[in-house]
Design a protein around this motif. Sequence first.
Motif, mmCIF file in Angstrom:
data_model
loop_
_atom_site.group_PDB
_atom_site.id
_atom_site.type_symbol
_atom_site.label_atom_id
_atom_site.label_comp_id
_atom_site.label_asym_id
_atom_site.label_seq_id
_atom_site.Cartn_x
_atom_site.Cartn_y
_atom_site.Cartn_z
ATOM 1 N N TYR A 290 -19.050 -5.285 18.451
ATOM 2 C CA TYR A 290 -18.999 -4.272 19.211
ATOM 3 C C TYR A 290 -18.921 -2.721 18.781
ATOM 4 N N THR A 291 -17.934 -2.348 17.644
ATOM 5 C CA THR A 291 -17.919 -1.223 17.085
ATOM 6 C C THR A 291 -19.316 -0.654 16.593
ATOM 7 N N VAL A 292 -19.592 0.365 16.797
ATOM 8 C CA VAL A 292 -20.788 0.911 16.395
ATOM 9 C C VAL A 292 -20.642 1.734 15.277
ATOM 10 N N TYR A 293 -21.324 1.363 14.028
ATOM 11 C CA TYR A 293 -21.179 2.068 12.865
ATOM 12 C C TYR A 293 -20.751 3.437 12.735
ATOM 13 N N ASP A 294 -21.836 4.298 13.558
ATOM 14 C CA ASP A 294 -21.820 5.644 13.389
ATOM 15 C C ASP A 294 -20.653 6.159 13.968
ATOM 16 N N SER B 70 0.864 -1.126 0.096
ATOM 17 C CA SER B 70 0.080 -0.089 0.039
ATOM 18 C C SER B 70 0.926 1.347 0.080
ATOM 19 N N LEU B 71 2.131 1.084 0.037
ATOM 20 C CA LEU B 71 2.991 2.222 0.522
ATOM 21 C C LEU B 71 4.269 2.160 -0.670
ATOM 22 N N PRO B 72 4.853 3.268 -1.276
ATOM 23 C CA PRO B 72 5.829 3.242 -2.116
ATOM 24 C C PRO B 72 6.993 2.370 -1.506
ATOM 25 N N LYS B 73 7.853 1.619 -2.205
ATOM 26 C CA LYS B 73 8.819 1.025 -1.538
ATOM 27 C C LYS B 73 9.937 2.109 -1.294
ATOM 28 N N SER B 74 9.985 3.117 -2.178
ATOM 29 C CA SER B 74 11.240 3.843 -2.096
ATOM 30 C C SER B 74 11.168 4.781 -0.903
ATOM 31 N N ASP B 75 9.797 4.571 -0.350
ATOM 32 C CA ASP B 75 9.695 5.917 1.056
ATOM 33 C C ASP B 75 10.486 5.343 2.172
ATOM 34 N N GLU B 76 11.174 6.434 2.641
ATOM 35 C CA GLU B 76 12.312 6.275 3.746
ATOM 36 C C GLU B 76 11.392 6.260 5.017
ATOM 37 N N GLY B 77 11.618 5.162 6.014
ATOM 38 C CA GLY B 77 11.107 4.874 7.158
ATOM 39 C C GLY B 77 9.338 5.172 7.136
ATOM 40 N N LYS B 78 8.744 4.254 6.807
ATOM 41 C CA LYS B 78 7.347 4.249 6.735
ATOM 42 C C LYS B 78 6.497 4.340 8.080
ATOM 43 N N VAL B 79 5.862 5.432 8.417
ATOM 44 C CA VAL B 79 5.255 5.586 9.542
ATOM 45 C C VAL B 79 3.918 5.065 9.505
ATOM 46 N N ILE B 80 3.437 4.195 10.320
ATOM 47 C CA ILE B 80 1.947 3.491 10.504
ATOM 48 C C ILE B 80 1.280 3.889 11.930
ATOM 49 N N VAL B 81 0.153 4.483 11.723
ATOM 50 C CA VAL B 81 -0.541 4.957 13.021
ATOM 51 C C VAL B 81 -1.536 3.801 13.005
ATOM 52 N N ILE B 82 -1.621 3.384 14.258
ATOM 53 C CA ILE B 82 -2.663 2.090 14.552
ATOM 54 C C ILE B 82 -3.515 2.870 15.581
ATOM 55 N N THR B 83 -5.020 2.860 15.095
ATOM 56 C CA THR B 83 -6.058 3.665 16.120
ATOM 57 C C THR B 83 -7.214 2.656 15.915
ATOM 58 N N SER B 84 -8.275 3.098 16.592
ATOM 59 C CA SER B 84 -9.620 2.563 16.829
ATOM 60 C C SER B 84 -10.604 3.721 16.750
ATOM 61 N N SER B 85 -11.640 3.371 16.886
ATOM 62 C CA SER B 85 -12.870 4.516 16.973
ATOM 63 C C SER B 85 -13.324 4.613 18.351
ATOM 64 N N ILE B 86 -13.426 3.477 19.263
ATOM 65 C CA ILE B 86 -13.487 3.605 20.617
ATOM 66 C C ILE B 86 -12.556 2.863 21.425
ATOM 67 N N PRO B 87 -12.684 2.556 22.597
ATOM 68 C CA PRO B 87 -11.454 1.670 23.515
ATOM 69 C C PRO B 87 -12.012 0.388 23.247
ATOM 70 N N ASN B 88 -11.036 -0.575 23.704
ATOM 71 C CA ASN B 88 -11.237 -1.773 23.898
ATOM 72 C C ASN B 88 -11.580 -2.773 22.579
ATOM 73 N N GLU B 89 -10.991 -1.744 21.472
ATOM 74 C CA GLU B 89 -10.955 -2.787 20.253
ATOM 75 C C GLU B 89 -10.015 -3.594 19.502
ATOM 76 N N GLY B 90 -8.827 -3.405 20.385
ATOM 77 C CA GLY B 90 -7.640 -4.235 20.045
ATOM 78 C C GLY B 90 -6.509 -3.451 19.535
ATOM 79 N N LYS B 91 -6.382 -2.191 19.665
ATOM 80 C CA LYS B 91 -5.511 -1.521 18.887
ATOM 81 C C LYS B 91 -4.061 -1.686 19.540
#
Length: 239
Positions: free
Chosen positions: A191-195, A40-61
């Motif tokens: 668990y996750t609410v669509y809204d 999903s990311l260009p191979k040429s990019d130096e040091g790829k930074v990936i944020v892991i998040t969720s919508s609400i707590p306790n989803e497993g981020k």
Amino acid sequence: MTQNKTRKKISENSLILNDSFADFARTESYKSIRTNIMFSLPKSDEGKVIVITSSIPNEGKTTNSINLAVTFAQAGLRVALVDCDLRKPRVNRYLKLELTAGVSNYVCGYAEYEDILQKNIKQGVDLITAGEIPPNPVEILTSERFAALIERLKTEYDYIFLDTPPVSVVTDAVVVSAVASGVVVVVKADYTVYDMLDNTMESLAKANAKVLGFILTNTEGKGKNYRYDRYRYQYYNKG
């Protein structure tokens, strides 16, 4: 009360990929996620930074942040894991480590880079904890010194995973996405609410964040192992 906390702790630890034992299906699923993120990311990019998040707590981020970091390190890549949840840091607890000086200490000038970087804490993954809980997390995460920290990590690592708070709770993940190559959103089945998920996507879109995809957890119901799948962003895009 104590028994419930104990069961929760055991459950959390059991989901972390381990050297001695790891569910085959879960391990293979993470390898598939790794491939999808890499393409999903260009191979040429130096040091790829990936944020892991969720919508609400306790989803497993946090679990997914750790497991993704481990899975990428297993491929021979240089990987750093940074706990950017400065309000409720959990990475160190999940890894059974002390909460040492970390992001907040460095940004506020109380620790140097060498003081906060923990080498090879799990299967080749290097770690920077959240550090002491500050009164102003957003200011820290939007500071020039934090941006400089990420830039330095990009010169030393192939992938940097940032574990961030849920988007619907605070704005931290959204502001951190400004320094990221992409964002992965964790969604928990039944668990996750669509809204809430819809609001998460709108918040990330307003920040021009690149959403790489989703990790869907808990798809097999109670009492069974989690199965991890990755879905394309278009699956949730309302167009």
